[in-house]
Design an enzyme around this catalytic site. Structure first.
Site, PDB file in Angstrom:
ATOM      1  N   PRO A 171       2.389   2.513   0.824  1.00 23.84           N
ATOM      2  CG  PRO A 171       1.164   3.856  -0.213  1.00 23.84           C
ATOM      3  CD  PRO A 171       1.089   3.218   0.974  1.00 23.84           C
ATOM      4  CB  CYS A 172       7.502   2.391   0.745  1.00 19.15           C
ATOM      5  SG  CYS A 172       7.915   0.502   0.516  1.00 19.15           S
ATOM      6  CG  HIS A 173       4.616   1.213  -4.542  1.00 18.77           C
ATOM      7  ND1 HIS A 173       3.878   0.635  -3.689  1.00 18.77           N
ATOM      8  CD2 HIS A 173       3.756   1.597  -5.692  1.00 18.77           C
ATOM      9  CE1 HIS A 173       2.611   0.959  -3.939  1.00 18.77           C
ATOM     10  NE2 HIS A 173       2.352   1.418  -4.928  1.00 18.77           N
TER      11      HIS A 173
END
Length: 248
Positions: A150-152
Site C-alpha cells: 500500500p504505497c498509497h
DNA sequence: GGGCCGGCTTAAT
DNA sequence: AATTAAGCCGGCC
C-alpha cells in the site's frame, strides 16, 4: 539405428519437460477487478509479481521482467480477497527483481495499517537512511505491486498526499475508501500540526494512528515537530513509532 | 509560502 | 565501467 544412451536421454528430456518447469520460467497473467478499475496481474510460482492498471500491460511487463508471459485460467488463491479487503493473508509476493533498498522500503510500507498514513521521511528513517527521503519516493514510484503493497498510504510530511503510480486522484480515493480522515489531516496541516499527543497517556502519535484517534478532544495537543512534543514531555507512541532517528 | 537546493538510489548512457 | 540525470521528497530561504 543406434541406441546411444545420451541421445535417448536427450530425447526424453525434449519430449517430457519436467512438470512445473514452464511455470518456473514463465509468468502468468489475469485480469481482475480492483478498487480503481480493471487490473492486470502477473504472477509466478513464487507469488504475485506485478500489478498494472490501464494500457500497456504486456510491454511494461516485458520491459521490466524480460520473461515469457502467458494467460492463466484463474487468479492465484487469495488475490481477489487481498484486493477487496487489503489483507494479504497468505498471498505470496514475488519481489525478486527489486533492490535491497527497495525491498526494505516496500516491507516497511506493508506495516502501515489500513486507514492510516505515514510520511516518506518516516519510511526513510525506518530503513536506516533518514536522508534518502527522495529515494524512497523513487522506490515507491517503481513499486511492482501497488495496492497489494500500500504505497498509497505514504504521504508528504506537509500533509499533501503526494504523487502516485496511478495518479494522486486515485491515491486520494483509495485513502478515503479505506476510511483515512484526509479532511482532518488537512485541517491539522493548515494549523501546522503534524503530531497529536494525549496528556492522559503522555504519548505523541501520527494523527492517523489509531491511538491518536482515541484521544478525547479535551486531552489532545497538537505539535508541529516531535522535538516540540518531546520538550513538552511526550514520548513517541510505540505503535506508530513517530520517532525513528530521534529519541526511541 | 512558493521555490530552490540538498541528499540518495537507480536507470540510462 | 564510469557518469549523469531523473525521481510519488524535505526543509530552509
Amino acid at each position: 539405428m543406434t541406441q546411444d544412451p545420451l541421445l535417448t536421454g536427450l530425447a526424453a528430456l525434449a519430449a517430457d519437460p519436467p512438470d512445473g518447469l514452464l511455470d518456473r520460467i514463465a509468468a502468468r497473467w489475469v485480469s481482475v477487478p480492483g478498487p480503481i478499475g480493471e487490473l492486470r496481474v502477473a504472477f509466478t510460482d513464487q507469488g504475485v509479481a506485478y500489478v498494472h492498471a490501464g494500457d500497456g500491460f504486456t510491454p511494461a511487463f516485458r520491459k521490466r521482467f524480460a520473461r515469457p508471459l502467458l494467460p492463466a485460467e484463474r487468479p492465484p488463491a487469495g488475490l481477489l480477497p487481498a484486493l477487496r479487503t487489503g489483507r494479504l493473508s497468505g498471498l505470496r509476493l514475488d519481489l525478486r527483481g527489486t533492490s535491497d533498498f527497495q525491498r526494505e522500503v516496500l516491507e516497511t510500507v506493508r506495516t502501515i495499517p489500513r486507514g492510516e498514513v505515514r510520511p516518506y521521511s518516516w519510511i526513510a528513517a525506518r530503513v536506516g537512511r533518514p536522508k534518502a527521503v527522495r529515494a524512497v519516493g523513487t522506490a515507491l514510484g517503481t513499486n511492482p505491486l501497488p495496492l497489494l503493497i500500500p504505497c498509497h498510504r505514504v504521504i508528504r510530511s506537509d500533509g499533501v498526499v503526494g504523487d502516485y503510480v496511478f495518479g494522486s486522484a486515485a491515491k486520494e480515493r483509495l485513502l478515503l475508501a479505506e476510511g483515512t480522515d484526509l479532511d482532518g489531516l488537512r485541517e491539522l496541516a493548515g494549523e501546522r500540526v503534524f503530531y497529536l499527543a494525549s496528556d492522559t497517556t503522555g504519548v505523541v502519535c501520527f494523527p492517523t494512528c489509531h491511538n491518536a484517534r482515541r484521544i478525547t478532544p479535551r486531552h489532545r495537543h497538537g505539535f508541529r515537530t516531535l522535538v516540540q512534543a518531546g520538550a513538552a514531555g511526550y514520548r513517541p507512541c510505540r505503535t506508530c513509532r513517530p520517532a525513528q532517528g530521534l529519541v526511541g
